[in-house]
Every structure is written in structure tokens, then in C-alpha cells.
Scaffold this motif. Structure first.
Motif, PDB file in Angstrom:
ATOM      1  N   LYS A  10       0.813  -1.224   0.000  1.00 58.62           N
ATOM      2  CA  LYS A  10       0.000   0.000   0.000  1.00 58.62           C
ATOM      3  C   LYS A  10       0.844   1.271   0.000  1.00 58.62           C
ATOM      4  CE  LYS A  10      -0.888   0.216   4.960  1.00 58.62           C
ATOM      5  NZ  LYS A  10      -1.873   0.267   6.017  1.00 58.62           N
ATOM      6  N   ASN A  11       2.129   1.138   0.359  1.00 59.23           N
ATOM      7  CA  ASN A  11       3.003   2.309   0.398  1.00 59.23           C
ATOM      8  C   ASN A  11       4.161   2.165  -0.579  1.00 59.23           C
ATOM      9  OD1 ASN A  11       1.685   3.440   2.694  1.00 59.23           O
ATOM     10  ND2 ASN A  11       2.788   1.949   3.976  1.00 59.23           N
ATOM     11  N   VAL A  12       4.609   3.293  -1.124  1.00 56.23           N
ATOM     12  CA  VAL A  12       5.834   3.291  -1.940  1.00 56.23           C
ATOM     13  C   VAL A  12       6.753   4.395  -1.429  1.00 56.23           C
ATOM     14  CG1 VAL A  12       6.826   3.522  -4.254  1.00 56.23           C
ATOM     15  CG2 VAL A  12       4.609   2.407  -3.970  1.00 56.23           C
ATOM     16  N   ILE A  13       8.003   4.042  -1.150  1.00 55.89           N
ATOM     17  CA  ILE A  13       9.024   5.044  -0.814  1.00 55.89           C
ATOM     18  C   ILE A  13       9.887   5.222  -2.059  1.00 55.89           C
ATOM     19  CG2 ILE A  13      11.090   5.539   0.567  1.00 55.89           C
ATOM     20  CD1 ILE A  13       9.884   3.870   2.831  1.00 55.89           C
ATOM     21  N   VAL A  14      10.061   6.458  -2.497  1.00 51.11           N
ATOM     22  CA  VAL A  14      10.890   6.740  -3.675  1.00 51.11           C
ATOM     23  C   VAL A  14      12.123   7.507  -3.204  1.00 51.11           C
ATOM     24  CG1 VAL A  14      10.964   7.838  -5.943  1.00 51.11           C
ATOM     25  CG2 VAL A  14       8.798   6.930  -5.077  1.00 51.11           C
ATOM     26  N   ILE A  15      13.305   6.974  -3.457  1.00 50.49           N
ATOM     27  CA  ILE A  15      14.532   7.671  -3.029  1.00 50.49           C
ATOM     28  C   ILE A  15      15.156   8.343  -4.255  1.00 50.49           C
ATOM     29  CG2 ILE A  15      16.644   7.494  -1.661  1.00 50.49           C
ATOM     30  CD1 ILE A  15      15.693   4.723  -0.734  1.00 50.49           C
ATOM     31  N   GLY A  16      15.327   9.678  -4.172  1.00 47.36           N
ATOM     32  CA  GLY A  16      15.773  10.473  -5.322  1.00 47.36           C
ATOM     33  C   GLY A  16      14.564  11.203  -5.899  1.00 47.36           C
ATOM     34  N   THR A  17      14.792  12.440  -6.311  1.00 48.28           N
ATOM     35  CA  THR A  17      13.677  13.212  -6.895  1.00 48.28           C
ATOM     36  C   THR A  17      14.139  13.919  -8.170  1.00 48.28           C
ATOM     37  OG1 THR A  17      14.238  15.100  -5.504  1.00 48.28           O
ATOM     38  CG2 THR A  17      12.513  13.629  -4.673  1.00 48.28           C
ATOM     39  N   GLY A  18      15.025  13.260  -8.908  1.00 49.70           N
ATOM     40  CA  GLY A  18      15.560  13.857 -10.142  1.00 49.70           C
ATOM     41  C   GLY A  18      14.661  13.600 -11.334  1.00 49.70           C
ATOM     42  N   GLU A  19      15.279  13.602 -12.533  1.00 48.46           N
ATOM     43  CA  GLU A  19      14.503  13.540 -13.773  1.00 48.46           C
ATOM     44  C   GLU A  19      13.646  12.280 -13.895  1.00 48.46           C
ATOM     45  OE1 GLU A  19      16.049  14.763 -17.834  1.00 48.46           O
ATOM     46  OE2 GLU A  19      15.710  12.618 -18.141  1.00 48.46           O
ATOM     47  N   VAL A  20      14.240  11.127 -13.567  1.00 44.70           N
ATOM     48  CA  VAL A  20      13.476   9.886 -13.774  1.00 44.70           C
ATOM     49  C   VAL A  20      12.250   9.841 -12.864  1.00 44.70           C
ATOM     50  CG1 VAL A  20      14.729   8.352 -12.168  1.00 44.70           C
ATOM     51  CG2 VAL A  20      13.703   7.418 -14.226  1.00 44.70           C
ATOM     52  N   LEU A  46      18.004  14.579  -0.658  1.00 49.68           N
ATOM     53  CA  LEU A  46      18.915  15.396   0.150  1.00 49.68           C
ATOM     54  C   LEU A  46      18.307  16.749   0.527  1.00 49.68           C
ATOM     55  CD1 LEU A  46      21.999  14.767  -2.153  1.00 49.68           C
ATOM     56  CD2 LEU A  46      21.713  13.808   0.135  1.00 49.68           C
ATOM     57  N   HIS A  47      17.369  17.254  -0.299  1.00 48.10           N
ATOM     58  CA  HIS A  47      16.763  18.569  -0.028  1.00 48.10           C
ATOM     59  C   HIS A  47      15.994  18.538   1.285  1.00 48.10           C
ATOM     60  CE1 HIS A  47      17.292  19.408  -4.371  1.00 48.10           C
ATOM     61  NE2 HIS A  47      16.901  18.156  -4.510  1.00 48.10           N
ATOM     62  N   GLN A  48      15.967  19.663   2.002  1.00 51.37           N
ATOM     63  CA  GLN A  48      15.203  19.712   3.256  1.00 51.37           C
ATOM     64  C   GLN A  48      13.701  19.692   2.992  1.00 51.37           C
ATOM     65  OE1 GLN A  48      15.961  19.050   6.454  1.00 51.37           O
ATOM     66  NE2 GLN A  48      17.815  18.502   5.310  1.00 51.37           N
ATOM     67  N   LYS A  49      13.307  20.316   1.869  1.00 51.43           N
ATOM     68  CA  LYS A  49      11.873  20.328   1.518  1.00 51.43           C
ATOM     69  C   LYS A  49      11.655  19.639   0.185  1.00 51.43           C
ATOM     70  CE  LYS A  49      10.061  24.167   4.064  1.00 51.43           C
ATOM     71  NZ  LYS A  49      10.139  25.610   4.159  1.00 51.43           N
ATOM     72  N   SER A  50      10.485  19.127  -0.030  1.00 52.97           N
ATOM     73  CA  SER A  50      10.216  18.440  -1.292  1.00 52.97           C
ATOM     74  C   SER A  50      10.385  19.394  -2.480  1.00 52.97           C
ATOM     75  CB  SER A  50       8.785  17.899  -1.301  1.00 52.97           C
ATOM     76  OG  SER A  50       8.500  17.392  -2.589  1.00 52.97           O
ATOM     77  N   PRO A  51      11.075  18.952  -3.534  1.00 45.58           N
ATOM     78  CA  PRO A  51      11.177  19.797  -4.724  1.00 45.58           C
ATOM     79  C   PRO A  51       9.848  19.853  -5.491  1.00 45.58           C
ATOM     80  CG  PRO A  51      12.281  17.705  -5.090  1.00 45.58           C
ATOM     81  CD  PRO A  51      11.807  17.693  -3.666  1.00 45.58           C
ATOM     82  N   PHE A  52       8.910  18.955  -5.141  1.00 47.60           N
ATOM     83  CA  PHE A  52       7.616  18.962  -5.831  1.00 47.60           C
ATOM     84  C   PHE A  52       6.664  19.884  -5.074  1.00 47.60           C
ATOM     85  CE2 PHE A  52       9.132  14.418  -6.506  1.00 47.60           C
ATOM     86  CZ  PHE A  52       9.757  14.719  -7.707  1.00 47.60           C
ATOM     87  N   LYS A  53       6.262  20.940  -5.733  1.00 48.70           N
ATOM     88  CA  LYS A  53       5.448  21.984  -5.064  1.00 48.70           C
ATOM     89  C   LYS A  53       3.969  21.607  -5.030  1.00 48.70           C
ATOM     90  CE  LYS A  53       9.093  24.469  -4.575  1.00 48.70           C
ATOM     91  NZ  LYS A  53       9.876  23.649  -3.662  1.00 48.70           N
ATOM     92  N   ASP A  54       3.598  20.605  -5.810  1.00 52.06           N
ATOM     93  CA  ASP A  54       2.170  20.334  -5.985  1.00 52.06           C
ATOM     94  C   ASP A  54       1.795  18.955  -5.421  1.00 52.06           C
ATOM     95  OD1 ASP A  54       3.778  19.029  -7.732  1.00 52.06           O
ATOM     96  OD2 ASP A  54       2.480  19.237  -9.480  1.00 52.06           O
ATOM     97  N   ALA A  58      -1.938  12.175  -1.158  1.00 52.17           N
ATOM     98  CA  ALA A  58      -1.300  10.866  -0.965  1.00 52.17           C
ATOM     99  C   ALA A  58       0.230  10.962  -0.911  1.00 52.17           C
ATOM    100  CB  ALA A  58      -1.700   9.936  -2.103  1.00 52.17           C
ATOM    101  N   GLU A  59       0.792  12.165  -1.125  1.00 50.85           N
ATOM    102  CA  GLU A  59       2.242  12.292  -1.245  1.00 50.85           C
ATOM    103  C   GLU A  59       2.877  12.933  -0.004  1.00 50.85           C
ATOM    104  OE1 GLU A  59       3.353  12.626  -5.857  1.00 50.85           O
ATOM    105  OE2 GLU A  59       2.090  14.278  -5.168  1.00 50.85           O
ATOM    106  N   PHE A  60       4.001  12.323   0.433  1.00 50.09           N
ATOM    107  CA  PHE A  60       4.719  12.790   1.620  1.00 50.09           C
ATOM    108  C   PHE A  60       6.177  13.026   1.232  1.00 50.09           C
ATOM    109  CE2 PHE A  60       1.059  10.515   2.874  1.00 50.09           C
ATOM    110  CZ  PHE A  60       0.655  10.994   4.108  1.00 50.09           C
ATOM    111  N   TYR A  61       6.916  13.680   2.124  1.00 51.20           N
ATOM    112  CA  TYR A  61       8.352  13.902   1.873  1.00 51.20           C
ATOM    113  C   TYR A  61       9.121  13.690   3.171  1.00 51.20           C
ATOM    114  CZ  TYR A  61      12.725  15.833   0.267  1.00 51.20           C
ATOM    115  OH  TYR A  61      14.043  15.967  -0.068  1.00 51.20           O
ATOM    116  N   CYS A  62      10.250  13.002   3.078  1.00 51.96           N
ATOM    117  CA  CYS A  62      11.061  12.742   4.263  1.00 51.96           C
ATOM    118  C   CYS A  62      12.531  12.864   3.857  1.00 51.96           C
ATOM    119  CB  CYS A  62      10.755  11.329   4.771  1.00 51.96           C
ATOM    120  SG  CYS A  62      11.695  10.863   6.227  1.00 51.96           S
TER     121      CYS A  62
END
Ligand SMILES: NC(=O)C1=CN([C@@H]2O[C@H](COP(=O)(O)OP(=O)(O)OC[C@H]3O[C@@H](n4cnc5c(N)ncnc54)[C@H](OP(=O)(O)O)[C@@H]3O)[C@@H](O)[C@H]2O)C=CC1
Ligand SMILES: O=C1O[C@H](COP(=O)(O)O)[C@@H](O)[C@H](O)[C@H]1O
Length: 345
Positions: A10-20, A46-54, A58-62
Motif C-alpha cells: 500500500k506504500n511506496v518510498i521513492v529515493i531520489g527526486t531527479g529527472e526519472v 537530500l533537499h530539506q523540503k520536497s522539490p515537488f510543489k504540488d 497521498a504524497e509525503f516527503y522525508c
């Protein structure tokens, strides 16, 4: 009540927030949330805040810490456990580090291509093969899946194949990515797309490397700081013969071409797939496979992919440096390889 999670995850953790992640993984996961296949997604970087503004609900950032994943915070957010799939999508140097760190805390871990950038680190993942799955999206383009299926059910017979060619040529440059050398970044796809269908008919088929040529583009005063184009010559070794291949892959050339082709001894095409499908669909297909309740079929198992790492390391190490080429121009050595009796560079 909504019937969530028929996959067991039910959960997905995604590590990295680059192009892919931004262009392929995130759109796929958002769709799977809407479908009800998964509930929540947590991005880590590595960023302190999510680079995704929108962010959606269902979306979280850690953010990661100096020690890697913040397991305490992920646990507090209820993101750990058997119902969680981890997707490691950082730059390649950190793939194995995060796979090892997540192991034992989640149900399944998928690692983007290239699995690692060296053999020792890749082999250290073998004991984790019950949970760790390598992913390569070219293998999940629809035409490639169809071709691999034709090999698996023997509609295409290996006995007819005399040679193979793979092209993954792009007109675009590196942009702002932390790109691997061309052998690892795009040459990788050639090795996996040639090995996967053949392995469906001959489990013992091996990758053999003969010669590799590489170069980097220049644009005005700027020069790419890694190789951006490669030609890999080799063969797939079967029990009684070899299938020679050529891989041409890279960036900033004159024309796009993305195909895999198998030829007979009369130079007729026996089977082929176009890899020109673009967008996030291939990632969506592979994530669906990863979420399946049974053993997922990622087209190549971890031990096969370790062979691709070994091949990539060997062709990178032995690569002949063909110097620079101008952005937007295909250098002649890509099609008629340099005469090795003459100095190159
Ligand atoms: N781009 C593509 O089309 C495809 C890429 N891939 C593979 O996916 C991987 C990532 O590629 P791509 O997204 O293009 O690369 P990018 O350079 O765009 O992104 C890399 C991401 O990893 C993050 N990162 C770097 N180091 C760490 C770390 N120590 N801990 C956590 N996060 C970290 C970067 O953070 P920061 O921004 O803070 O540096 C960035 O978000 C590569 O292995 C690539 O081969 C696979 C298929 C397609
Ligand atoms: O893995 C990668 O693939 C892309 C090409 O993917 P496509 O689906 O657009 O064919 C390539 O641009 C990138 O450098 C590489 O990391």
C-alpha cells in the motif's frame, strides 16, 4: 469501503527526486493511487523540503540524513513494513547503499539501472535477492515486452539468429542530470535488451565484449564531463556458437534512433522492436509488475543483471577514447569504427 491494495503493497518510498522520478516514476505512481492499487507515496532526497510543489494528499516527503534514510521518521509516518515497496532512483553511486539500508525494513526493493557502477558492490547485493529487484525501463517498453515474449514462447527461434544490432541514439544532451558514462548510462540498455530475450531461450547465454569506442560532445566552449556516446562490439555466447552484436548508444547526435534488431545469416531481419515509445508508460508497467503479489518478472533476474554490470565494467575499462564530437553531429567512428592500427583521439 474502497478496495485498496489488492497487490499486498500500500506504500511506496521513492529515493531520489531527479529527472526519472519527476518525469516517469511520479506520474506512474500518482495514477496507481487514483486506481487504488497503492495508497501513499513518500519521496526521500537530500533537499530539506520536497522539490515537488504540488503534492497530492497521498504524497509525503522525508529528507535523508547524513546516515541515509531517516528510518525513525519513516516509521513515525507509518511507511515501513511488508506493505511497502522502495524504489531507489538516486544517482547510481548510491543505489546499493540505499538498497542495503532499506533491506529488512520493507517488503520489496527495486533499484534503477545501472544496478551499481562496480562489480564488488553489485555482488554484495546477491544475498538480498529475495527482496531486491533490478529495474530497466527499456525492457518494459511494449514492443520490447512483445519481442521478449516471442523469444520466450519460441515464435522467434534463436537458431535463425546470426547477429544483432541495438541503437539508443538521442539528439538531446545531458541537461542538468548527474549522468553516468555512456557505456553505463545507455550502453547498459543495449546489453540488457540483447541478453533478456536470448536468455528466455538459452539460460546459459553469456555476454562477451570485443571492442568499445567512446566520445564526449562539445557545444561551444562547453564539453560534457563524461563520455556521451559509445559503440560496443561483442557477442552473445551460446553453447555451440556466438551471436555477434553492435550497440550504438548516446546523446547529442544528428538523428534519433531507438531499435533492437535480430538478423539471419542472409542479413534479413528475423525480429525487431522499436524502443521509441516515450513518457512514463514503461515505468508504469514495471511498477505494476513490482506490485504484483507473486514473484515479479523483471525480465532479468539479479544474477543476470550482475553479468550486465560485469560486462559494463569491462567495456568501460577497455574503452578506446575517440575524443570529442560536435553537439548534433554523429561522429564517423560510430558507423565505421576506427582503424585500431592508427592512433585515435
Ligand atoms: N533520466 C532518465 O530518463 C532515466 C534515469 N534512470 C536512472 O535513474 C537514476 C537517476 O537518474 P536521474 O533522475 O536522471 O538523475 P538526476 O541527476 O536527475 O537525479 C538524481 C537524484 O538523486 C538524488 N541524490 C543524489 N545523491 C543522493 C543521496 N546520497 N541521497 C539521496 N538522494 C540523492 C539527487 O538529489 P539532488 O538533486 O539533491 O542532487 C537527485 O534528486 C540513474 O541511475 C539513472 O541511470 C533510469 C531510467 C531513465
Ligand atoms: O535510462 C536512460 O534512458 C533514457 C532514454 O529513455 P527513453 O525512454 O527516452 O528512451 C536516457 O535519455 C537516459 O540518459 C538514460 O539514463
Amino acid at each position: 469501503m474502497k478496495n485498496i491494495c489488492n497487490s499486498g503493497f500500500k506504500n511506496v518510498i521513492v529515493i531520489g527526486t531527479g529527472e526519472v522520478v519527476a518525469k516517469r516514476v511520479r506520474p506512474s505512481l500518482q495514477l496507481l493511487v487514483i486506481e487504488g492499487l497503492i495508497e501513499r507515496i513518500c519521496y526521500c532526497d537530500l533537499h530539506q523540503k520536497s522539490p515537488f510543489k504540488d503534492h497530492t494528499a497521498a504524497e509525503f516527503y522525508c529528507p535523508v540524513t547524513t546516515k541515509g534514510l531517516d528510518l525513525k521518521n519513516l516509521s513515525r509516518l507509518d511507511f515501513l513494513g511488508q506493505e511497502t515497496l522502495v524504489l531507489v532512483c538516486t544517482s547510481t553511486a548510491y543505489h546499493a547503499f540505499y538498497a542495503k539500508q532499506a533491506y529488512g525494513h520493507v517488503g520489496r526493493i527495486a533499484v534503477e539501472k545501472p544496478l551499481t557502477d562496480d562489480i564488488t558492490t553489485a555482488e554484495a547485493l546477491l544475498p538480498l535477492e529475495d527482496t531486491v529487484y533490478p529495474i530497466g525501463h527499456q525492457l518494459f517498453k511494449q514492443e520490447m515486452l512483445d519481442l521478449t515474449k516471442r523469444f520466450a514462447n519460441k515464435t522467434t527461434s534463436l537458431s535463425k539468429i546470426a547477429r544483432a544490432e541495438f541503437d539508443l541514439l538521442e539528439t538531446r544532451g545531458i541537461d542538468n542530470r548527474q549522468v553516468d558514462p555512456a557505456t553505463w548510462d545507455v550502453g547498459w540498455h543495449g546489453l540488457e535488451c540483447l541478453l533478456a530475450p536470448i536468455r528466455k531461450q538459452d539460460r546459459l547465454a553469456l555476454l562477451e565484449l570485443h571492442r568499445t569506442f567512446s566520445g564526449s560532445y562539445t557545444r561551444g566552449n562547453e564539453q560534457a564531463d563524461v563520455s556521451t556516446l559509445t559503440r560496443i562490439e561483442g557477442a552473445i555466447g551460446l553453447e555451440d556458437r556466438q551471436i555477434p552484436f553492435v550497440i550504438r548508444a548516446g546523446k547529442a547526435v544528428a538523428t534519433e534512433q531507438k531499435t533492437v534488431r535480430f538478423y539471419d545469416d542472409q542479413d534479413r531481419i528475423v525480429d525487431e522492436a522499436s524502443l521509441s515509445e516515450s513518457g512514463s508508460d514503461a515505468h508504469e508497467r514495471l511498477i505494476r509488475e513490482l506490485l504484483s503479489p507473486g514473484e515479479p518478472d523483471m525480465q532479468l533476474d539479479l544474477d543476470h543483471v550482475i553479468e550486465v554490470v560485469i560486462a559494463c565494467e569491462s567495456c568501460t575499462f577497455n574503452s578506446i577514447d575517440c575524443g570529442t564530437y560536435e553537439f548534433g553531429c554523429t561522429p564517423s567512428w560510430m558507423n565505421s569504427p576506427v582503424d585500431l592500427s592508427l592512433p585515435v583521439g
